[in-house]
Design a protein around this motif. Structure first.
Motif, PDB file in Angstrom:
ATOM      1  N   LEU A  23       0.776  -1.140  -0.069  1.00 51.03           N
ATOM      2  CA  LEU A  23      -0.023   0.087   0.030  1.00 51.03           C
ATOM      3  C   LEU A  23       0.743   1.264  -0.180  1.00 51.03           C
ATOM      4  N   PHE A  24       1.798   1.271   0.683  1.00 48.97           N
ATOM      5  CA  PHE A  24       2.789   2.435   0.997  1.00 48.97           C
ATOM      6  C   PHE A  24       3.965   2.537  -0.026  1.00 48.97           C
ATOM      7  N   THR A  25       4.101   1.598  -1.075  1.00 50.26           N
ATOM      8  CA  THR A  25       5.132   1.457  -2.072  1.00 50.26           C
ATOM      9  C   THR A  25       4.579   2.504  -3.279  1.00 50.26           C
ATOM     10  N   SER A  26       5.507   2.947  -3.911  1.00 50.16           N
ATOM     11  CA  SER A  26       5.313   3.755  -5.170  1.00 50.16           C
ATOM     12  C   SER A  26       4.891   2.906  -6.415  1.00 50.16           C
ATOM     13  N   LEU A  27       4.148   3.522  -7.315  1.00 54.22           N
ATOM     14  CA  LEU A  27       3.572   2.693  -8.558  1.00 54.22           C
ATOM     15  C   LEU A  27       3.808   3.624  -9.797  1.00 54.22           C
ATOM     16  N   THR A  28       4.432   3.086 -10.461  1.00 53.16           N
ATOM     17  CA  THR A  28       4.274   3.735 -12.099  1.00 53.16           C
ATOM     18  C   THR A  28       3.460   3.274 -13.003  1.00 53.16           C
ATOM     19  N   LEU A  29       2.593   4.212 -13.456  1.00 52.26           N
ATOM     20  CA  LEU A  29       1.717   3.938 -14.285  1.00 52.26           C
ATOM     21  C   LEU A  29       2.135   3.709 -15.704  1.00 52.26           C
ATOM     22  N   PRO A  30       1.330   3.021 -16.662  1.00 52.18           N
ATOM     23  CA  PRO A  30       1.808   2.826 -17.914  1.00 52.18           C
ATOM     24  C   PRO A  30       2.206   3.925 -18.710  1.00 52.18           C
ATOM     25  N   ASN A  31       1.593   5.208 -18.415  1.00 49.81           N
ATOM     26  CA  ASN A  31       1.885   6.330 -19.156  1.00 49.81           C
ATOM     27  C   ASN A  31       3.244   7.151 -18.540  1.00 49.81           C
ATOM     28  N   GLY A  32       3.937   6.410 -17.460  1.00 53.11           N
ATOM     29  CA  GLY A  32       5.039   6.966 -17.021  1.00 53.11           C
ATOM     30  C   GLY A  32       4.997   7.661 -15.721  1.00 53.11           C
ATOM     31  N   ALA A  33       3.739   8.140 -15.375  1.00 47.31           N
ATOM     32  CA  ALA A  33       3.401   9.141 -14.060  1.00 47.31           C
ATOM     33  C   ALA A  33       3.742   8.067 -12.922  1.00 47.31           C
ATOM     34  N   ARG A  34       4.053   8.507 -11.834  1.00 48.29           N
ATOM     35  CA  ARG A  34       4.626   7.651 -10.713  1.00 48.29           C
ATOM     36  C   ARG A  34       3.796   8.283  -9.581  1.00 48.29           C
ATOM     37  N   LEU A  35       3.305   7.358  -9.001  1.00 46.10           N
ATOM     38  CA  LEU A  35       2.174   7.574  -7.613  1.00 46.10           C
ATOM     39  C   LEU A  35       3.312   7.359  -6.568  1.00 46.10           C
ATOM     40  N   LYS A  36       3.027   8.260  -5.455  1.00 44.37           N
ATOM     41  CA  LYS A  36       4.100   8.190  -4.439  1.00 44.37           C
ATOM     42  C   LYS A  36       3.695   6.944  -3.612  1.00 44.37           C
ATOM     43  N   ASN A  37       2.255   6.632  -3.517  1.00 41.27           N
ATOM     44  CA  ASN A  37       2.039   5.232  -2.734  1.00 41.27           C
ATOM     45  C   ASN A  37       0.526   4.508  -3.584  1.00 41.27           C
ATOM     46  N   ARG A  38       0.106   3.835  -3.172  1.00 39.98           N
ATOM     47  CA  ARG A  38      -1.114   3.284  -3.890  1.00 39.98           C
ATOM     48  C   ARG A  38      -2.448   3.458  -3.379  1.00 39.98           C
ATOM     49  N   ILE A  39      -2.644   4.584  -2.592  1.00 39.83           N
ATOM     50  CA  ILE A  39      -3.760   5.038  -2.006  1.00 39.83           C
ATOM     51  C   ILE A  39      -4.600   5.997  -3.092  1.00 39.83           C
ATOM     52  N   VAL A  40      -5.836   5.415  -3.324  1.00 41.90           N
ATOM     53  CA  VAL A  40      -6.566   6.198  -4.383  1.00 41.90           C
ATOM     54  C   VAL A  40      -8.011   6.811  -3.782  1.00 41.90           C
ATOM     55  N   LYS A  41      -8.432   7.677  -3.881  1.00 45.89           N
ATOM     56  CA  LYS A  41      -9.553   8.225  -3.575  1.00 45.89           C
ATOM     57  C   LYS A  41     -10.595   8.056  -4.643  1.00 45.89           C
ATOM     58  N   SER A  42     -11.670   7.132  -4.536  1.00 50.74           N
ATOM     59  CA  SER A  42     -12.401   6.779  -5.732  1.00 50.74           C
ATOM     60  C   SER A  42     -13.332   7.913  -5.856  1.00 50.74           C
ATOM     61  N   ALA A  43     -14.017   7.875  -7.113  1.00 46.49           N
ATOM     62  CA  ALA A  43     -14.989   8.938  -7.463  1.00 46.49           C
ATOM     63  C   ALA A  43     -16.263   8.871  -6.610  1.00 46.49           C
ATOM     64  N   MET A  44     -16.532   9.943  -6.157  1.00 44.86           N
ATOM     65  CA  MET A  44     -17.940  10.147  -5.376  1.00 44.86           C
ATOM     66  C   MET A  44     -18.515  11.760  -5.525  1.00 44.86           C
ATOM     67  N   SER A  45     -19.726  11.922  -5.528  1.00 48.98           N
ATOM     68  CA  SER A  45     -20.224  13.303  -5.515  1.00 48.98           C
ATOM     69  C   SER A  45     -20.246  13.951  -4.127  1.00 48.98           C
ATOM     70  N   ASP A  46     -19.663  15.168  -4.063  1.00 50.28           N
ATOM     71  CA  ASP A  46     -19.692  15.832  -2.802  1.00 50.28           C
ATOM     72  C   ASP A  46     -20.641  16.811  -2.605  1.00 50.28           C
ATOM     73  N   MET A  47     -21.495  17.130  -3.550  1.00 45.68           N
ATOM     74  CA  MET A  47     -22.603  18.047  -3.573  1.00 45.68           C
ATOM     75  C   MET A  47     -22.294  19.422  -2.869  1.00 45.68           C
ATOM     76  N   LEU A  48     -20.933  19.719  -2.864  1.00 44.66           N
ATOM     77  CA  LEU A  48     -20.632  21.117  -2.283  1.00 44.66           C
ATOM     78  C   LEU A  48     -20.227  22.098  -3.191  1.00 44.66           C
ATOM     79  N   GLY A  49     -20.563  22.142  -4.608  1.00 46.44           N
ATOM     80  CA  GLY A  49     -20.418  23.277  -5.598  1.00 46.44           C
ATOM     81  C   GLY A  49     -21.481  24.397  -5.227  1.00 46.44           C
ATOM     82  N   ASP A  50     -21.261  25.681  -5.846  1.00 45.53           N
ATOM     83  CA  ASP A  50     -22.380  26.665  -5.568  1.00 45.53           C
ATOM     84  C   ASP A  50     -23.543  26.551  -6.443  1.00 45.53           C
TER      85      ASP A  50
END
Length: 72
Positions: free
Chosen positions: A7-34
Motif C-alpha cells: 500500500l505504501f510503495t510507489s507505483l509507476t503507471l503505464p503512461n510513466g506517471a509515478r504515484l507516491k503510494n497506492r492510496i486512491v480516492k475513488s470518484a464520488m459526488s460531494d455536492m459542495l459546489g455553488d
C-alpha cells in the motif's frame, strides 16, 4: 511483501506517471459546489484535506459542464 507494505510503495503507471503510494480516492459526488458550476471554499478544503492525508491519486466525478446538468 505483505499487503500493508504494498500500500505504501510507489507505483509507476503505464503512461510513466509515478504515484507516491497506492492510496486512491475513488470518484464520488460531494455536492459542495455553488450550483453555478463553481467550487466553494468548503469543496476546495475537502480536496485539500484528502491531499494532505496522503492520497496519491483522486478520481474526479460529477463534473458538470453546463448549468442544466447539475447533480441532484
Amino acid at each position: 511483501m505483505n499487503a500493508q507494505t504494498n500500500l505504501f510503495t510507489s507505483l509507476t503507471l503505464p503512461n510513466g506517471a509515478r504515484l507516491k503510494n497506492r492510496i486512491v480516492k475513488s470518484a464520488m459526488s460531494d455536492m459542495l459546489g455553488d450550483g453555478r458550476g463553481n467550487p466553494t471554499p468548503a469543496q476546495l478544503r475537502l480536496y485539500e484535506r484528502w491531499a494532505e492525508g496522503g492520497v496519491a491519486a483522486s478520481i474526479m466525478s460529477d463534473v458538470s459542464t453546463h448549468r442544466t446538468d447539475l447533480g441532484v
